[in-house]
Design a protein around this motif. Structure first.
Motif, PDB file in Angstrom:
ATOM      1  N   ARG A  25       1.635   4.545  -2.912  1.00  0.00           N
ATOM      2  CA  ARG A  25       2.074   3.344  -2.199  1.00  0.00           C
ATOM      3  C   ARG A  25       0.875   2.742  -1.504  1.00  0.00           C
ATOM      4  O   ARG A  25       0.296   3.390  -0.620  1.00  0.00           O
ATOM      5  N   PRO A  26       0.496   1.539  -1.847  1.00  0.00           N
ATOM      6  CA  PRO A  26      -0.678   0.945  -1.211  1.00  0.00           C
ATOM      7  C   PRO A  26      -0.500   0.855   0.304  1.00  0.00           C
ATOM      8  O   PRO A  26       0.619   0.691   0.790  1.00  0.00           O
ATOM      9  N   ASN A  27      -1.564   0.999   1.006  1.00  0.00           N
ATOM     10  CA  ASN A  27      -1.548   0.881   2.461  1.00  0.00           C
ATOM     11  C   ASN A  27      -1.984  -0.538   2.830  1.00  0.00           C
ATOM     12  O   ASN A  27      -3.161  -0.848   2.832  1.00  0.00           O
ATOM     13  N   VAL A  28      -1.005  -1.382   3.146  1.00  0.00           N
ATOM     14  CA  VAL A  28      -1.362  -2.784   3.396  1.00  0.00           C
ATOM     15  C   VAL A  28      -2.185  -2.960   4.666  1.00  0.00           C
ATOM     16  O   VAL A  28      -2.989  -3.879   4.758  1.00  0.00           O
ATOM     17  N   ASN A  31       3.286   8.713  -7.187  1.00  0.00           N
ATOM     18  CA  ASN A  31       4.109   8.039  -6.185  1.00  0.00           C
ATOM     19  C   ASN A  31       3.215   7.323  -5.170  1.00  0.00           C
ATOM     20  O   ASN A  31       3.404   7.395  -3.961  1.00  0.00           O
ATOM     21  N   ARG A  80      -0.787  11.245   1.709  1.00  0.00           N
ATOM     22  CA  ARG A  80      -0.455  10.273   0.669  1.00  0.00           C
ATOM     23  C   ARG A  80      -1.634  10.046  -0.252  1.00  0.00           C
ATOM     24  O   ARG A  80      -2.779  10.012   0.179  1.00  0.00           O
ATOM     25  N   PRO A  81      -1.349   9.842  -1.547  1.00  0.00           N
ATOM     26  CA  PRO A  81      -2.454   9.543  -2.474  1.00  0.00           C
ATOM     27  C   PRO A  81      -3.086   8.198  -2.125  1.00  0.00           C
ATOM     28  O   PRO A  81      -2.414   7.303  -1.613  1.00  0.00           O
TER      29      PRO A  81
END
Lengths: 341, 341
Positions: A54-57, A52, A9-10
């Motif tokens: 998506r932050p990694n909380v 695309n 994932r980016p």
DNA sequence: GTGAAAGCGCTAACAA
DNA sequence: TTGTTAGCGCTTTCAC
């Protein structure tokens, strides 16, 4: 289409690179900080979409100032049982309002399962715990309580631990239900329930006894059955009681499956319209049977409300001493409890 | 006792300091690496106990090689509904065997809720998703699928997306149930069901029609009711149908609450022993009613098994193309479906 | 308004 | 067998 399969994932760094800014600015955009130049915001959002991203909380939580995970743990008897799943649902709604997710698990009356699950929930750093407990000793939670983890017990209180607790008015409601039968002229009332080692069963039996005593009826141990262990067990008790002389004219069933078993046994003997029956806990079909089944039901959404309310107050810093709340039940006459003697 | 309230949790570093070793050795002990000197292991464990240290798995996951969180997301129609909660429970058991926890949420037939929940689950980096979908367009998940996140659809297939799917044999089973009624001599069979925009409802109606066609019975639209929207709606349809000339002699109810509403309406008119009834979906009390309710029930645990099996296989690297599984249902005659014409 | 550097608690890589 | 260092993806601190 499969070109990016398993491509990692980016990260925020890639978003920063693509939008030609720093990761801090991307972070500001992600968190809606208002001081960012609108043109930059636009570029960042474009990059986010393009990648695309998506932050990694969970990564963010690690550094975030209050250390919250916005997750609570919910330990139930059995996720699939109606009481549990309704409680779960009500708590889900209240948690959702606060952006909190719920990790739920079933204990199946296994104390070691309770300890295991709590350990994994703590390892995941849930913010708090709502527990319908199964263990008879919660001393192992003292250190967690002490270090500030909010814990609320529901349906059954903790043992060897001081913590917020939300229970139904078990004794009072069982007494009222029994008095309802007495009011309909019954003097010989059978009791069928769980093992008295279970808190709710013991409380309900206490209420049952209180009603008899108040009406000056004597308790006949031969028509009292504790520790019901399945449908067959209950059926056998009822069969034997009604095969004897001087059978009871009414039954108080102290719990969900016991009531179902009692209904079955009575139907089997063709007694369902002759012997009065009041049960504790809800049954979805109570009004579809003939006669309808008169039931004492717990106010699950009220219990969920109070329990979540306590938990979230603690999370917001409320530091007063542990509270115990007793939630009134609801009695619904439907016919079976109104059969006269 | 309250001395350590809100004292931050001890970290691996403090354990290392107290046991006089390095954090790496503590990490080894925590992860059960066998090459550590037993004496050290003892010292480390003593320090862990003394500090009441609890490893933070989310921190570990961040660096851990496969990046797994050992969490899966489960999206259900409504956590409290019996189909959902049984599916949830079955999946919980299978996940637990693998050390995986389940984050479940209710969609309430709201497509935007589906998207929101999936977004938060992805932000939490769940390893995979099991979805009973509500949205009519899953194109928004294509990027997730492409980047390797396993997604399994249950009960209803995805739209505009290729993904593993597990559904019941809705059409076939509805056809068989209808043929069962036909076999008991019925020629006018009413159909009551959900809106045909719902996949399962459409499939079941297809099966219903197929049975009629095969028996060369003609479909009378005046005794077909789609889009049932509540008990009253169903009651009204049934009331009106039985108030007319040439009423049906049997009813096929295509779903849980529709069946309950039909039972109520029939009872209300005193027709429950005259009009045959077969329902789709399980009812806990089916055998306690008079007559017992003949039902087609989904094999929920088989569905959970297949769905989880697929998900975990994908997680283990299985990379074949998406599969669709149809799980047979179970028909249980209990009386209502065997009332002859 | 923006960014560089440090660090959350842990595991991986690599030395020693 | 053990320890040091770097770094997971993000937020914080603090300087510009």
């Amino acid at each position: 289409m499969n070109s990016d399969i398993n491509r990692p994932r980016p990260t925020i760094r890639e978003v920063a690179a693509l939008s030609g800014t720093s990761i801090k600015t991307v972070s500001r955009v992600l968190n809606g900080v208002s001081t960012v130049d609108p043109a930059l915001v636009k570029r960042v959002n474009k990059a986010i979409k393009e990648l695309n991203y998506r932050p990694n909380v969970t990564a963010g939580n690690l550094r975030r100032v209050n250390g919250r995970t916005n997750t609570i743990g919910l330990l139930l008897k059995d996720i699939a049982n109606p009481f549990s799943s309704e409680l779960h649902r009500a708590i889900e709604n209240l948690a959702r309002e606060r952006g909190v997710d719920v990790l739920a698990g079933s204990l199946d009356e296994q104390p070691e399962r309770e300890r295991d699950l709590i350990a994994t929930l703590i390892a995941r750093r849930v913010d708090g715990l709502i527990i319908v407990p199964t263990s008879s000793d919660h001393a192992y939670l003292q250190k967690e309580r002490a270090s500030g983890m909010p814990i609320v017990f529901v349906d059954r209180p903790p043992n060897n631990l001081t913590a917020d607790t939300v229970v139904a008015t078990n004794a009072l409601s069982a007494q009222a239900a029994t008095e309802h039968l007495i009011g309909n002229g019954h003097k010989r009332i059978a009791y069928v329930g769980d093992s008295q080692s279970i808190f709710t069963a013991a409380e309900r039996f206490t209420g049952f006894k209180a009603a008899l005593q108040k009406a000056k009826l004597k308790l006949d141990p031969s028509i009292i059955h504790h520790g019901s262990e399945g449908h067959d067990d209950v059926a056998q008790f009822i069969d034997s009681v009604f095969a004897r002389e001087n059978p009871p004219t009414a039954i108080f069933a102290s719990q969900n499956f016991v009531t179902i078993a009692a209904i079955r046994a009575l139907k089997h003997k063709g007694l369902e319209k002759k012997v009065a029956l009041v049960g504790f806990d809800d049954l979805a079909f109570a009004d579809l049977l003939d006669p309808g089944i008169s039931l004492v039901t717990q106010d699950i959404s009220a219990m969920a409300n109070v329990a979540s309310g306590l938990l979230f107050e603690r999370l917001n810093g409320k530091n007063s001493k542990a509270e115990t709340h007793e939630i009134p039940t609801i009695f619904t006459p439907r016919g079976s409890g109104e059969i006269p003697n």
